[in-house]
Design a protein around this motif. Structure first.
Motif, PDB file in Angstrom:
ATOM      1  N   CYS A  23       0.922  -1.200  -0.069  1.00 30.28           N
ATOM      2  CA  CYS A  23      -0.239  -0.088  -0.164  1.00 30.28           C
ATOM      3  C   CYS A  23       0.847   1.236  -0.001  1.00 30.28           C
ATOM      4  CB  CYS A  23      -0.812   0.077   1.182  1.00 30.28           C
ATOM      5  SG  CYS A  23      -2.246  -1.156   1.153  1.00 30.28           S
ATOM      6  N   ALA A  24       1.761   1.167   0.707  1.00 32.99           N
ATOM      7  CA  ALA A  24       2.811   2.399   0.968  1.00 32.99           C
ATOM      8  C   ALA A  24       3.610   2.682  -0.143  1.00 32.99           C
ATOM      9  CB  ALA A  24       3.501   2.440   2.316  1.00 32.99           C
ATOM     10  N   THR A  25       4.065   1.888  -0.780  1.00 29.93           N
ATOM     11  CA  THR A  25       4.993   1.801  -1.981  1.00 29.93           C
ATOM     12  C   THR A  25       4.847   1.684  -3.268  1.00 29.93           C
ATOM     13  OG1 THR A  25       5.774  -0.139  -1.710  1.00 29.93           O
ATOM     14  CG2 THR A  25       6.949   1.264  -0.407  1.00 29.93           C
ATOM     15  N   GLY A  26       3.818   1.492  -3.704  1.00 28.76           N
ATOM     16  CA  GLY A  26       3.392   1.091  -5.000  1.00 28.76           C
ATOM     17  C   GLY A  26       1.959   1.128  -5.142  1.00 28.76           C
ATOM     18  N   SER A  27       1.353   1.801  -4.277  1.00 30.20           N
ATOM     19  CA  SER A  27       0.066   1.893  -4.094  1.00 30.20           C
ATOM     20  C   SER A  27      -0.520   2.877  -5.145  1.00 30.20           C
ATOM     21  CB  SER A  27      -0.494   2.468  -2.777  1.00 30.20           C
ATOM     22  OG  SER A  27       0.161   3.570  -2.450  1.00 30.20           O
ATOM     23  N   ALA A  37      -9.550   8.443  -0.472  1.00 31.38           N
ATOM     24  CA  ALA A  37      -8.547   7.594  -1.265  1.00 31.38           C
ATOM     25  C   ALA A  37      -7.622   6.783  -0.612  1.00 31.38           C
ATOM     26  CB  ALA A  37      -7.847   8.491  -2.480  1.00 31.38           C
ATOM     27  N   VAL A  38      -6.828   7.562   0.463  1.00 28.33           N
ATOM     28  CA  VAL A  38      -6.079   6.732   1.207  1.00 28.33           C
ATOM     29  C   VAL A  38      -6.620   5.680   1.957  1.00 28.33           C
ATOM     30  CG1 VAL A  38      -4.170   7.093   2.986  1.00 28.33           C
ATOM     31  CG2 VAL A  38      -4.253   8.668   1.184  1.00 28.33           C
ATOM     32  N   ILE A  39      -7.788   6.013   2.665  1.00 32.65           N
ATOM     33  CA  ILE A  39      -8.327   5.049   3.418  1.00 32.65           C
ATOM     34  C   ILE A  39      -9.022   3.977   2.599  1.00 32.65           C
ATOM     35  CG2 ILE A  39     -10.370   4.643   5.118  1.00 32.65           C
ATOM     36  CD1 ILE A  39     -10.046   7.278   6.141  1.00 32.65           C
ATOM     37  N   MET A  71       2.878   6.575   8.269  1.00 28.01           N
ATOM     38  CA  MET A  71       2.107   7.794   8.587  1.00 28.01           C
ATOM     39  C   MET A  71       1.727   8.532   7.212  1.00 28.01           C
ATOM     40  SD  MET A  71       2.373   8.130  12.100  1.00 28.01           S
ATOM     41  CE  MET A  71       3.312   6.519  12.516  1.00 28.01           C
ATOM     42  N   ALA A  72       0.666   8.976   7.138  1.00 27.63           N
ATOM     43  CA  ALA A  72      -0.067   9.437   5.984  1.00 27.63           C
ATOM     44  C   ALA A  72      -0.247  10.935   6.377  1.00 27.63           C
ATOM     45  CB  ALA A  72      -1.242   8.927   5.476  1.00 27.63           C
ATOM     46  N   VAL A  81       0.038  14.945   1.727  1.00 29.09           N
ATOM     47  CA  VAL A  81       1.332  15.635   1.475  1.00 29.09           C
ATOM     48  C   VAL A  81       2.596  14.657   1.536  1.00 29.09           C
ATOM     49  CG1 VAL A  81       2.958  17.116   2.955  1.00 29.09           C
ATOM     50  CG2 VAL A  81       0.520  17.455   2.827  1.00 29.09           C
ATOM     51  N   SER A  82       2.487  13.587   2.407  1.00 33.13           N
ATOM     52  CA  SER A  82       3.508  12.524   2.426  1.00 33.13           C
ATOM     53  C   SER A  82       2.937  11.181   3.081  1.00 33.13           C
ATOM     54  CB  SER A  82       4.704  12.862   3.220  1.00 33.13           C
ATOM     55  OG  SER A  82       4.360  13.129   4.705  1.00 33.13           O
ATOM     56  N   LEU A  83       3.707  10.174   2.652  1.00 31.69           N
ATOM     57  CA  LEU A  83       3.300   8.580   3.215  1.00 31.69           C
ATOM     58  C   LEU A  83       4.647   8.093   3.391  1.00 31.69           C
ATOM     59  CD1 LEU A  83       1.120   6.389   3.700  1.00 31.69           C
ATOM     60  CD2 LEU A  83       1.315   6.059   1.280  1.00 31.69           C
TER      61      LEU A  83
END
Length: 167
Positions: A23-27, A37-39, A71-72, A81-83
């Motif tokens: 999820c965090a790296t190729g999502s 969208a993140v959730i 941390m999103a 802003v960042s993940l």
């Protein structure tokens, strides 16, 4: 803890880590993505924290059994802003002894795997589990005084997962 339970928790941790890492790296989640969208992509967070800039942080922590926490961060308008994964040596170095509080630590790293007490220290000790690389399981301890100020922070080796020690 029995070996069977330990094995189950280790397997569960690895599976969850792989899922969240994907999820965090190729999502496909890029800066500017919406909170929804993140959730939708990462699931419900383990905690939600307000940030000083008016934004919000969704915490995705694997503690207590896992070794990762993502941390999103969102701006005040609800845009990503960042993940990032924060249980690592560089992020732990940001802790400012004598300046940071327990609230600062929990905002930056999520909930600790354990909160402990020990003779000779008059305050909680936050224990985070993390991994430096293959076969390099670690703990990071944050000692907080009774007023909630960080007074000491350091890493150590997690022997439980490292296998038997040789004399």
């Amino acid at each position: 803890m029995t070996r069977r339970v330990h094995t189950f928790l280790a397997t569960l941790s690895l599976a969850l880590g792989a899922a969240l890492a994907g999820c965090a790296t190729g999502s496909g989640l890029e800066p500017g993505a919406t909170r929804d969208a993140v959730i939708q992509r990462m699931g419900q967070p383990t905690a939600v924290v307000r940030l000083p800039n008016g934004g919000e942080r969704l915490q995705y922590s694997q503690q207590p059994a896992g070794q990762y926490a993502w941390m999103a961060d969102f701006d005040a308008g609800g845009r990503l802003v960042s993940l990032r994964q924060v249980l690592n040596e560089n992020d732990f170095r940001r802790i400012e002894v004598g300046q940071w509080t327990r609230d600062d630590v929990e905002r930056e790293f999520g909930p600790a795997a354990r909160v402990e007490r020990m003779r000779g220290w008059d305050g909680p000790i936050l224990t985070y589990r993390w991994n430096m690389g293959p076969g390099m399981d670690r703990f990071f301890w944050v000692y907080v005084d009774p007023q909630g100020v960080v007074r000491r922070a350091h890493q150590g080796i997690e022997f439980l997962r490292a296998g038997p020690r040789r004399a």
